[in-house]
Design an enzyme around this catalytic site. Structure first.
Site, PDB file in Angstrom:
ATOM      1  N   CYS A  90       0.855  -1.319   0.150  1.00 52.99           N
ATOM      2  CA  CYS A  90       0.037   0.058  -0.013  1.00 52.99           C
ATOM      3  C   CYS A  90       0.921   1.358  -0.161  1.00 52.99           C
ATOM      4  O   CYS A  90       1.852   1.546   0.718  1.00 52.99           O
ATOM      5  CB  CYS A  90      -0.814   0.031   1.106  1.00 52.99           C
ATOM      6  SG  CYS A  90      -1.935   1.425   1.523  1.00 52.99           S
ATOM      7  N   CYS A  93       0.324   3.104   3.504  1.00 50.86           N
ATOM      8  CA  CYS A  93       0.835   2.612   4.881  1.00 50.86           C
ATOM      9  C   CYS A  93       1.846   1.446   4.790  1.00 50.86           C
ATOM     10  O   CYS A  93       2.005   0.963   5.839  1.00 50.86           O
ATOM     11  CB  CYS A  93      -0.424   1.958   5.543  1.00 50.86           C
ATOM     12  SG  CYS A  93      -1.135   0.623   5.016  1.00 50.86           S
ATOM     13  N   CYS A 146      -7.770  -0.884   1.216  1.00 52.06           N
ATOM     14  CA  CYS A 146      -6.547  -1.547   2.087  1.00 52.06           C
ATOM     15  C   CYS A 146      -7.339  -1.694   3.516  1.00 52.06           C
ATOM     16  O   CYS A 146      -7.843  -0.728   4.127  1.00 52.06           O
ATOM     17  CB  CYS A 146      -5.430  -0.396   2.380  1.00 52.06           C
ATOM     18  SG  CYS A 146      -4.271  -0.939   3.533  1.00 52.06           S
ATOM     19  N   CYS A 149      -5.464   1.008   6.378  1.00 56.95           N
ATOM     20  CA  CYS A 149      -5.516   2.376   6.463  1.00 56.95           C
ATOM     21  C   CYS A 149      -6.691   2.902   5.359  1.00 56.95           C
ATOM     22  O   CYS A 149      -7.079   3.969   5.296  1.00 56.95           O
ATOM     23  CB  CYS A 149      -4.228   2.885   6.022  1.00 56.95           C
ATOM     24  SG  CYS A 149      -3.945   2.891   4.058  1.00 56.95           S
ATOM     25  N   CYS A 169      -8.382  -5.069 -10.070  1.00 57.30           N
ATOM     26  CA  CYS A 169      -7.933  -4.355 -11.132  1.00 57.30           C
ATOM     27  C   CYS A 169      -7.392  -3.075 -10.155  1.00 57.30           C
ATOM     28  O   CYS A 169      -8.249  -2.477  -9.574  1.00 57.30           O
ATOM     29  CB  CYS A 169      -9.225  -3.919 -12.046  1.00 57.30           C
ATOM     30  SG  CYS A 169      -9.093  -2.671 -13.056  1.00 57.30           S
TER      31      CYS A 169
HETATM   32 ZN    ZN Z   1      -2.906   1.075   3.439  1.00 60.26          ZN
END
Ligand code: ZN
Length: 182
Positions: A90, A93, A146, A149, A169
């Site tokens: 990510c 984060c 995510c 976060c 995607c």
């Molecule tokens: Zn994240």
């Protein structure tokens, strides 16, 4: 006489320390910039950052996609054709989200994955993502977010290849690729 040298052949000099602490990244790089390394409290995830904080932390493109649910233009993403081995984290984060092993070329213009990292069978409880129903454009789609976060990552569609039949995607700008070291 001297029978001193009973040197143990392969002294196990200190068992190599396991790298178990890695994925946790307790030290830094997490969403909220905790000022001090207070090692005593691994308990909870930090509260989410305010939008203005994300705005400072991210580039305008990253902010638009991850915090405002934007979409990068197709065929524009830097990871679309990336074939290196490694992990996609990510961008907000640093949580590990998708492995290069599950990346495939969908021809849609966005990096595509057949499953999220940590998925076991159809169980995504240990994956770094969660799914959310998204009706913002009319027909219901499934948003991919995510887990740590709440960053918007992309969508998942049921037209993927192989046993999972799924196509995650995902926007390149929502990701940060870390090549694996051999
Ligand atoms: Zn994240």
């Amino acid at each position: 006489m001297a029978r001193l040298l009973r040197a143990l052949p392969g002294l196990p000099r200190r068992a190599a320390s396991p790298r178990s602490a890695r994925g946790w990244a307790g030290g830094g790089g997490l969403c909220a910039g905790a000022g001090r390394g207070d090692a005593g409290s691994p308990a909870m995830c930090e509260p989410p950052l305010a939008k203005s904080d994300w705005q400072k932390k991210l580039t305008p493109e990253q902010f638009c996609v991850t915090r405002e649910k934007g979409t990068e233009p197709p065929f524009s993403g830097s990871y679309l054709h990336n074939k290196e081995t490694g992990m996609y984290h990510c961008v907000c984060c640093d949580s590990p989200l998708f492995s290069s092993e599950k990346k495939f070329c969908s021809g849609t213009g966005w990096p595509s994955f057949s499953e999220a990292h940590g998925t076991v069978g159809s169980d995504e409880s240990h994956a770094g993502i969660i799914r959310r129903r998204d009706t913002s454009l009319g027909p219901a789609r499934t948003e991919v977010v995510c887990k740590q976060c709440d960053a918007h990552l992309g969508h998942v569609f049921p037209d993927g290849p192989g046993p999972t039949g799924q196509r995650f995607c995902i926007n390149s700008v929502a990701l940060k690729f870390k090549p694996s070291r051999d």
